[in-house]
Design an enzyme around this catalytic site. Sequence first.
Site, PDB file in Angstrom:
ATOM      1  N   SER A 164      -9.653   1.516   3.036  1.00  0.00           N
ATOM      2  CA  SER A 164      -8.797   2.290   2.167  1.00  0.00           C
ATOM      3  C   SER A 164      -7.782   1.444   1.391  1.00  0.00           C
ATOM      4  CB  SER A 164      -8.069   3.354   2.988  1.00  0.00           C
ATOM      5  OG  SER A 164      -7.240   2.761   3.972  1.00  0.00           O
ATOM      6  N   SER A 181      -9.708  -0.973   7.184  1.00  0.00           N
ATOM      7  CA  SER A 181      -9.208  -0.797   5.814  1.00  0.00           C
ATOM      8  C   SER A 181      -8.545  -1.993   5.168  1.00  0.00           C
ATOM      9  CB  SER A 181      -8.240   0.380   5.767  1.00  0.00           C
ATOM     10  OG  SER A 181      -8.977   1.563   5.697  1.00  0.00           O
ATOM     11  N   LYS A 221       0.854  -1.199   0.000  1.00  0.00           N
ATOM     12  CA  LYS A 221       0.000   0.000   0.000  1.00  0.00           C
ATOM     13  C   LYS A 221       0.885   1.242   0.000  1.00  0.00           C
ATOM     14  CE  LYS A 221      -3.985   1.750   2.702  1.00  0.00           C
ATOM     15  NZ  LYS A 221      -4.804   1.495   3.917  1.00  0.00           N
TER      16      LYS A 221
HETATM   17  N1  GLN Z   1     -12.990   3.743   6.787  1.00  0.00           N
HETATM   18  C1  GLN Z   1     -12.294   4.087   7.978  1.00  0.00           C
HETATM   19  C2  GLN Z   1     -11.869   5.525   7.935  1.00  0.00           C
HETATM   20  O1  GLN Z   1     -12.136   6.158   6.990  1.00  0.00           O
HETATM   21  C3  GLN Z   1     -11.119   3.182   8.185  1.00  0.00           C
HETATM   22  C4  GLN Z   1      -9.943   3.552   7.399  1.00  0.00           C
HETATM   23  C5  GLN Z   1      -8.736   2.717   7.695  1.00  0.00           C
HETATM   24  O2  GLN Z   1      -8.824   1.677   8.326  1.00  0.00           O
HETATM   25  N2  GLN Z   1      -7.584   3.237   7.290  1.00  0.00           N
HETATM   26  O3  GLN Z   1     -11.292   6.033   8.837  1.00  0.00           O
END
Ligand code: GLN
Length: 486
Positions: free
Chosen positions: A150, A174, A75
Amino acid sequence: MMTAVEIGRQVASGRVRAQEIVRAALERAELTQVELNAFITIAHESALEQAEKIDERLAAGEDVGPLAGVPIVVKDNICTEGLRSTAASESLASFVPPYSATVVERLEQAGAVVVAKANLDEFGMGSSNENSAFGAVKNPWDTSRVPGGSSGGSAVAVATGVVPIALGTDTGGSVRQPGSFTGVIGFKPTYGRLSRYGVIAYASSLDQVGVLCRSAEDLALSMDVMAGHDPKDATSLAGVAPAFAKAVTGASDLTGVRVGLIEELTGEGNSAGVMAALELTCERLVQLGAELQQVSVPTARDGIPAYYLVAMAEASSNLARYDGMVYSSRTGEDRLGQADVMMKSRGSSLGPEVRRRILMGTYALSAGYYDAYYGKALKVRRLIAHEIERAFEEVDLLLTPTVPSVAYPLGEKVDDPLAMYLGDIDTCLANLVGIAAISVPAGFTAERLPCGVQFMAPALQDERLVGVTALLERHVGEKFAPLAPL
Ligand code: GLN
């Protein structure tokens, strides 16, 4: 498509060369990129160079490690030395880190080769991969839908068979949520299990590196390679990490294992397809010998507000560094003075969702509001941790949907941040509490979209999740995590 374990063996034994494997992965990455936009950088040169070195070392009789020649995707909020790492933000569009994250370093030391850096929601903030300065990623099962986020690019890379293993980060879901949306395994270890050194921070008390893959064996191997104390990360767990590979080979059945369905998360609010996937997994668990029961976590549904307050508060502090002064791109002429240049730089190089979160986080932390918002969120966090601890006095594992829905159409939730945030209701709990959690493929819905379910384990028992995944995988066979069409 070979697993990482198989590739490692084949390359080490000389049956296939690392260069062939890596070249094939690069070609497949290029192919998917056109349709799906899963990558921000495809690392042709460095990947082939590394593969060549591996082949040379093998030819010289050296032991390269269990991941010899295994192509991986990382990532783009995880630093890779000499390879651009943008966090999908305009502000870091030209940032080339001078060092690699510990997790990357350890995988490379075991023979793995980074073939691409994956697209994501900017700084990890989002659930659909639409908040990227490099464009949205598409779901390979239905290109009109989101892949989740994400870590959307990482999930797509694994689902389409570009690589057997991809790294993501999981702050509130994410890794698990895109795993569920694309039909692959998504594992978030215990907080501190994997080093955060070299990981671009979003919310430091919640962030954890995670693995996306298609087999329990690959998950175990990558965890065995990456886990273990890192003196460069103050929150890295001390002591010896669990033996993950043993959790796979040693898993026989679930006789006597008590699995608790969280009452508050398994009813209303979930789509019919998600409920069917959950039921299917329950049947499989019972066939494997598990005992199912309902458990209550009364405050579970308050996880979302608590999570978003904590995450935004920490983000507002972590992201203060992107001011165009020391690093991150600079907008505006120097003669404007420091404050104006900072303001312009932050205003123009951070995306709308990131700016929204910085503003809300700053508000929640400001004098007069701190107790009402941030302080209260911390209390809810503590309460949830306490309730989950109590639930684990009754059961060995907790089970919930991973997400209340399957992958939704691109554009459906971008303009409705609250609807997007609500999708994290099941996943954010493990981050708030710090425990390990995994999304495991649980079949396909009527509209032929993949759907996962989530297991959580008691404090520090990461390997139990790998064990249960291995059993389900064996039970289901070939169709456990099928390749997405390309
Ligand atoms: N969807 C969650 C957020 O927007 C989790 C994101 C993540 O785990 N990086 O914070």
